[in-house]
Scaffold this active site. Structure first.
Site, PDB file in Angstrom:
ATOM      1  N   PHE A  89      -6.221 -51.753  -6.121  1.00 51.45           N
ATOM      2  CA  PHE A  89      -6.762 -52.798  -5.234  1.00 51.45           C
ATOM      3  C   PHE A  89      -6.763 -52.224  -3.840  1.00 51.45           C
ATOM      4  CE2 PHE A  89      -6.308 -55.786  -1.829  1.00 51.45           C
ATOM      5  CZ  PHE A  89      -7.065 -56.890  -2.163  1.00 51.45           C
ATOM      6  N   GLU A  90      -7.908 -52.246  -3.197  1.00 51.27           N
ATOM      7  CA  GLU A  90      -7.993 -51.838  -1.800  1.00 51.27           C
ATOM      8  C   GLU A  90      -9.168 -52.567  -1.186  1.00 51.27           C
ATOM      9  OE1 GLU A  90      -8.881 -47.617  -2.033  1.00 51.27           O
ATOM     10  OE2 GLU A  90      -6.856 -47.079  -1.448  1.00 51.27           O
ATOM     11  N   ILE A  91      -8.980 -53.079   0.027  1.00 50.99           N
ATOM     12  CA  ILE A  91     -10.132 -53.500   0.826  1.00 50.99           C
ATOM     13  C   ILE A  91      -9.967 -52.697   2.100  1.00 50.99           C
ATOM     14  CG2 ILE A  91     -11.464 -55.397   1.823  1.00 50.99           C
ATOM     15  CD1 ILE A  91      -9.927 -57.336   0.066  1.00 50.99           C
ATOM     16  N   HIS A 147      -4.103 -41.887  -0.319  1.00 47.97           N
ATOM     17  CA  HIS A 147      -4.609 -42.902   0.617  1.00 47.97           C
ATOM     18  C   HIS A 147      -3.472 -43.472   1.464  1.00 47.97           C
ATOM     19  CE1 HIS A 147      -8.524 -44.118  -1.755  1.00 47.97           C
ATOM     20  NE2 HIS A 147      -8.457 -42.833  -1.463  1.00 47.97           N
TER      21      HIS A 147
END
Ligand SMILES: Nc1nc2c(ncn2[C@@H]2O[C@H](COP(=O)(O)OP(=O)(O)O)[C@@H](O)[C@H]2O)c(=O)[nH]1
Ligand SMILES: [Mg+2]
Length: 458
Positions: free
Chosen positions: A344-346, A381
């Site tokens: 999950f990443e925004i 990341h």
């Protein structure tokens, strides 16, 4: 199911393992414009990319297999792989005309259409119709195989039901093999925005020339013998390297400024009343997460050494007010393995395309750990976010409830869960467990933990 429970067992094993290492480590050293109420989407201009990659597909129709399989133009390979310049080189010249997010315009529109963040805010009860207000220059992005079709279908359905049916953001699908008709039909029937299907250029999904393949093979054999999760997988390594260094540079992604990564078989348990992309823009955030945990140390043995080398070579990229404390308990000497869970990443694509991030990725890539070890895109990341961003550029979304096997983020606070009509079990919430790193993030940023967190410990 069987695959899921095997994974669960593996995760528990590695969680215990990493916990042990975290504790013994502590003992020694004390881790995205569109107007009004109508969304027109972002027009993708395939022609603008012709000189770059001919094998990428940007369309409002599904590409034919022949198109997907078109060979790389000779002479474009080096452009495709050239990551040394600043971010401007990744944008087509007329990018400005495409609705690049303008903070000033967002602010103007924002006053007319305030975000419904709380039940008393105007528009909170408007869950049945298209959300009014601006849209950001953003897209969902999914890396998937054709065989993932029904697992990603499940994810899309949940993302649409809980959020995107009111916002209609686009969806970009990327694959190292051509997408088949079933994949395209099923996914495009479920997504409310435009769907784009892209083929990954070969040089982004293969060994770089400096990698010694025999050495890489020996590592895989050894990891297999030691039953390290995905330790023997070549494709998993290409996937991790791709997610670390390339997805944001795929031609289809160049049109967008913000992304929301979605994997197969995830769940969203609560209504998302507001536009998280707009929250990132308005709050000047570059990266966001919902779950954090300790990485399996065996897969990243020399990742921190490589990071330290990068820090030494590129002090100009290290943000003055960074989150080193999230990553290290001894002022950067060693890595505590804390990372944001990147399934999950925004986040901001512009940030990932920035010189600082690209320099970081290239430096790591040269060291070979994607193949000589099994570096995951999550620690990559996270370390980048922790060092290259100011700490207040990283956001935690308590009210986006999420599941990816085997961990759950169920919002802390009963009233929040009722207001958001959540269907997760609060007991499953991972945030405040000992092997979550989310507490560290709160402490480091001086944030008040949500009401009720102390009764959810362990
Ligand atoms: N196209 C493609 N996608 C892959 C491949 N391996 C993994 N993925 C995708 O990469 C993401 C992460 O893989 P996944 O199997 O979920 O790994 P995990 O979440 O770490 O267990 C998912 O979106 C997968 O669909 C591959 O070989 N090809
Ligand atoms: Mg996954």
């Amino acid at each position: 199911m069987a695959k899921g429970s095997t994974r669960l067992v593996r995760y528990v094993v590695f969680a215990v393992f990493t916990l042990t290492s975290a504790f013994s480590f502590q003992a020694l050293a004390l881790f995205y414009f569109v107007s009004n109420s109508k969304y027109n989407g972002v027009t993708v201009h395939p022609g603008d990319f012709k000189g770059r990659w001919d094998n990428s597909q940007s369309q409002d129709r599904a590409p034919t297999d022949q198109e997907q399989e078109a060979p790389l133009r000779s002479g474009s390979d080096s452009t495709a792989g050239d990551t040394s310049g600043d971010s401007s080189e990744y944008y087509p010249k007329d990018r400005e005309e495409w609705g690049v997010t303008s903070k000033a315009r967002i602010a103007e529109m924002g006053k007319q259409f305030p975000l419904a963040m709380n039940p008393n805010d105007p528009g909170w009860d408007n869950l049945m119709s298209t959300a009014p207000g601006p849209r950001m220059n953003a897209t969902f992005v999914t890396l998937a195989r054709n065989s993932d079709v029904y697992d990603i279908a499940k994810s899309i359905r949940q993302v649409e039901d809980r959020f995107n049916r009111r916002y209609n953001y686009d969806w970009v699908f990327l694959n190292d093999k051509p997408f088949d008709d079933t994949f395209k039909k099923v996914t495009s029937s479920l997504a409310s925005g435009k769907t784009h299907y892209g083929l990954i250029p070969k040089e982004h999904w293969s060994y770089p020339e400096w990698i010694d393949r025999d050495r890489a093979k020996k590592v895989r054999e050894d990891m297999k013998a030691r039953k390290i999760i995905y330790g023997d997988s070549v494709s998993y390594r290409h996937m991790c390297r791709y997610e670390s260094g390339f997805f944001f540079r795929h031609p289809l992604m160049l049109n967008y400024e913000y992304y929301w990564r979605v994997e197969p078989s995830i769940e969203l348990f609560c209504d998302v009343h507001y536009d998280p992309f707009r929250v990132l823009v308005e709050e000047d955030k570059k990266y966001s997460f919902v779950l954090s945990l300790y990485e399996y140390g065996e897969t990243i043995k020399t990742l921190w050494d490589s990071t330290k080398k990068f820090m030494k070579n590129h002090p100009e990229h290290i943000a003055p007010d960074n989150s080193l404390e999230f990553l290290s308990d001894d002022d950067g000497e060693t890595y505590n393995n804390c990372h944001f869970w990147s399934n999950f990443e925004i986040g901001s694509l512009d940030w990932l395309r920035s010189k600082s991030y690209i320099d970081f990725f290239e430096s790591l890539d040269k060291d070979g750990g994607f193949f000589y070890e099994r570096w995951g895109d999550a620690p990559v990341h996270s370390i980048a976010a922790g060092l290259l961003l100011k700490k207040d550029e990283i956001k935690f979304f308590n009210d986006i409830a999420y599941y990816h096997v085997p961990f759950t983020h169920c919002p802390t606070g009963e009233q929040t869960r009722l207001d958001l009509r959540c269907h997760c079990n609060p007991k499953d919430n991972f945030d405040w467990k000992t092997y979550s790193c989310t507490s560290r993030y709160f402490d480091l940023n001086g944030l008040k933990k949500p009401e009720g967190h102390d009764s959810e410990h362990k």
